[in-house]
Design an enzyme around this catalytic site. Sequence first.
Site, mmCIF file in Angstrom:
data_model
loop_
_atom_site.group_PDB
_atom_site.id
_atom_site.type_symbol
_atom_site.label_atom_id
_atom_site.label_comp_id
_atom_site.label_asym_id
_atom_site.label_seq_id
_atom_site.Cartn_x
_atom_site.Cartn_y
_atom_site.Cartn_z
ATOM 1 N N GLY A 386 -3.886 24.090 55.358
ATOM 2 C CA GLY A 386 -2.729 24.149 54.471
ATOM 3 C C GLY A 386 -1.731 25.183 54.945
ATOM 4 N N GLY A 389 -0.481 31.455 53.383
ATOM 5 C CA GLY A 389 -0.403 32.130 52.089
ATOM 6 C C GLY A 389 -0.925 31.324 50.922
ATOM 7 N N SER A 723 8.388 9.200 58.009
ATOM 8 C CA SER A 723 8.732 9.162 56.593
ATOM 9 C C SER A 723 10.217 9.316 56.316
ATOM 10 C CB SER A 723 7.939 10.223 55.830
ATOM 11 O OG SER A 723 8.471 11.491 56.116
ATOM 12 N N LYS A 766 6.654 17.882 49.662
ATOM 13 C CA LYS A 766 8.023 17.373 49.664
ATOM 14 C C LYS A 766 8.658 17.515 48.292
ATOM 15 C CE LYS A 766 7.331 14.139 53.437
ATOM 16 N NZ LYS A 766 7.049 12.754 53.808
HETATM 17 P P1 ADP Z 1 -3.822 31.999 54.087
HETATM 18 O O1 ADP Z 1 -5.100 32.394 54.719
HETATM 19 O O2 ADP Z 1 -3.836 30.611 53.529
HETATM 20 O O3 ADP Z 1 -2.603 32.238 54.911
HETATM 21 P P2 ADP Z 1 -4.354 34.190 52.294
HETATM 22 O O4 ADP Z 1 -5.752 33.880 51.999
HETATM 23 O O5 ADP Z 1 -4.068 35.287 53.261
HETATM 24 O O6 ADP Z 1 -3.604 32.877 52.791
HETATM 25 O O7 ADP Z 1 -3.577 34.423 50.933
HETATM 26 C C1 ADP Z 1 -2.462 35.250 50.773
HETATM 27 C C2 ADP Z 1 -2.600 36.064 49.515
HETATM 28 O O8 ADP Z 1 -2.431 35.263 48.374
HETATM 29 C C3 ADP Z 1 -3.940 36.712 49.388
HETATM 30 O O9 ADP Z 1 -3.761 37.994 48.877
HETATM 31 C C4 ADP Z 1 -4.663 35.821 48.388
HETATM 32 O O10 ADP Z 1 -5.647 36.515 47.687
HETATM 33 C C5 ADP Z 1 -3.535 35.363 47.497
HETATM 34 N N1 ADP Z 1 -3.803 34.038 46.908
HETATM 35 C C6 ADP Z 1 -3.498 32.834 47.451
HETATM 36 N N2 ADP Z 1 -3.866 31.816 46.648
HETATM 37 C C7 ADP Z 1 -4.423 32.382 45.534
HETATM 38 C C8 ADP Z 1 -5.004 31.857 44.325
HETATM 39 N N3 ADP Z 1 -5.074 30.528 44.097
HETATM 40 N N4 ADP Z 1 -5.460 32.739 43.430
HETATM 41 C C9 ADP Z 1 -5.386 34.074 43.652
HETATM 42 N N5 ADP Z 1 -4.852 34.629 44.756
HETATM 43 C C10 ADP Z 1 -4.371 33.803 45.704
#
Ligand code: ADP
Length: 820
Positions: A386, A389, A723, A766
């Site tokens: 995905g 963040g 698309s 989207k």
């Molecule tokens: P990714 O690895 O997908 O890039 P991260 O795991 O580093 O994202 O997430 C970024 C931040 O957002 C982290 O501090 C994470 O704990 C927080 N976060 C993302 N989704 C959620 C969620 N559904 N509930 C609580 N915190 C979340």
Amino acid sequence: MTQNQPEKTSVAGEGQGRRRAALPLLPTRELVLFPKMVAPIFVGREKSISAIEAAFGAQSPVILCAQRESAVEDPSFDDLRPVGVVARVLQLFKMPDGSIKAIVEGDERVRARRVVESEPHFVVEYAPVLTADASTARARSLARRVSGEFVRYVHLHPQLPDEAQYVVQQAEGPDELADIVAAHLQTDAGEKQALLEIESTQQRLTALLESLAEENSVLGLEAEIAAKVQERVEGQQRQLLLHEKLRVLRDEIEEAGDEADEDLAGYAERAAGKQLSPSARKLVTRELTKLRQAPPMSPEVAVIRGFLETVLDLPWGELAPAEVDVPAVARHLERTHYGLKDVKDRILEYLAVCRMRADAGKAHAGAGGEAADAADQPATILCLAGPPGTGKSSVAQSIADALGRPFVRVALGGVRDEAEIRGHRRTYVGAMPGRIVEGLAKAGVDNPVMLLDELDKLDSDWRGNPAAALMEVLDPAHNRAFRDAYLETEYDLSRVFFIATANDTDAIPDTLYDRLEVIRLSGYTLSEKLAIARRHLLPRVARDTGLRRGDVRYPRGVLQAVVRGYTREAGVRELERALRRVARKVARKHLENGLALPVVVRGEDLRGYLGEAHWLEAELPRRARVGECLGLAWTSDGGEVLTVEATIARGRGELVLTGQLGEVMQESGSAAWGYLLSHVERDAELKRLIARSPFLTAEGLDLANQDVRVHVPEGAVPKDGPSAGLALAVAMLSALGGVPVRPRVAMTGEITLGGRILRIGGLKEKLLAAGRSGIRTVLVPEANRGTVAELPEDLTAKLRLVYVASFAEALPHVFGGLGG
Ligand code: ADP
């Protein structure tokens, strides 16, 4: 003082338009300020004094732009370089002679666009300088090289203190690193200005790398020459010195002999305490013998020691409790992550399978079977995919915490060299084990949760194919006896619990993809982001800043304004960063000025805490335009709204597609055009739309002498996939008939040569992008109706979704009430 002029822009990466704000501008002569840099400036000119006083008085930032010629006393706007930096005025001192000394801190790079006022000082409109390639694997790899060269530069440069090498560690990402390094470069203002003006992060880093390499070679040469001169001067003294050194060296060798004996005993003891495999034990014994025989000061000793340290640091069979308690993981994930219901369900199902397999293995062992130590991970590896963040790494961390196992992250972004996975052979200078073995040493047990981060960013070149090496790591048939080239012996990886992450699963090599159990995380809606902020981000940010929960409070509207105005992302990473910034400032004000806690953040405070909002309500065209319509794209960073522009001009009946379109998108352009060509004069509805076409002649449409040009701007978004077919066809038809397309209508759908509209992917991303950009109506393929039902309601509530199965069905919604 400020005037907000709505204006449409199409700077790469900005998405749709934005408002620009205006700020006072201060021309500088020899100083080039960079973001994150704090510097004193001396202001003597009347106009400049007026600018800085106005900014300081209004607690607003000021823009610093360098003059093209420093000799010009009263520069006009054209005498200034267009790119400068927005800076905060931290302190201001009036000097006895009426001049001013100020301390300023750079915030972000901006381009001054237009003068709004020029007396008593300049006030200019500006727009941030945005870079589109700061988070690529290449940028990160360049950034690593720049850091390395910079450290050398600090060592070689006589005017830079050794501590300066640590500033690079403060950089949050490659672009900030470029700013910090450029600010420390001891070079003239012209070169610094050039570094400030380059938009692309990769190009800036490349330019820095060149400057640093050149400087380093000159500095190195200077040092060498100085040393030679000294050598000559010291001629005879040197002889004496050498004799003395030799004596000291002899003493040291004797002492070292004693130390080596102690070392040997230490290693032998550590080896005895480990459950080494028979072949590893043999290796260790061999190396200990070598160590005993090697002359104490020989270079070989360091190599042997390095090897022994590595081998003896590995866990060799040590395990964390391996029980998989599925309900406990469920509870923990629920506590640490908001929403993500499907994701959590699928993870728990996967873990349940692990548990069943482990139990079955044990039962077998109990019955005297030989599967006693069957690995507990199934043959497929969990892969969380995905946009950035969205919680991929933190979900993995939570799984590890709930299982009670150590968590190690192995970054794969930009790895091209097979040896990074499989280790370097020891004949190689500076040889090291691969990252997997290194990760196990860090974990201290053989069954940690190991995150293989950014699997899609693996690269390959002449140094081998790291993906193939990774296959071996993940393959249950082979990973029990994984061979790391440095270790020279087999190591059992079968107990490691691997979890992979990726932004874009299409970029994962097929062989690896087949081994993955992909679980998709998509972007969050506004209300999901608000809930995550309240429940998880704010409490954590408060804790990390030393504040209490609730010390910084946000009314709902204000939190929304932070999301809307300061972030544009699928996940919540920028949001977390913004909340951190506010918390830091509150903490500082509390300590320095006695600001009372708790603080309620109000909408009008946001500018003071976070600066000017980056993203104001997107500016979509309000009027209908001919040949222009909105499509929706999926990218690995989330969704984007695309503008598709079609024009028709004299030519030879060709279709020309521009704007860096991928192959599949070009094909869908051809399909769209093919459909129009064969139907436009047959189908009654289409015929009506071209009734007033400027290309209509007595014999019908004259297309043999026209070219159709289709352009999709927004250079930073990689554009591919089928698309956009529907949007391409609509733009072409609009240009052909001279009929405008309704504004604020976006569409997505693949088109066939017969005009049918087919199903597309990435719909949630989207629609999120459409919502963010203020679009009202979205045309969606009929075949996607089922997908929509699964989406959160607040996502679809504000959009009018129209389902279309054919091009004809789309027409009334796109051209309805207009033209025709
Ligand atoms: P990714 O690895 O997908 O890039 P991260 O795991 O580093 O994202 O997430 C970024 C931040 O957002 C982290 O501090 C994470 O704990 C927080 N976060 C993302 N989704 C959620 C969620 N559904 N509930 C609580 N915190 C979340």
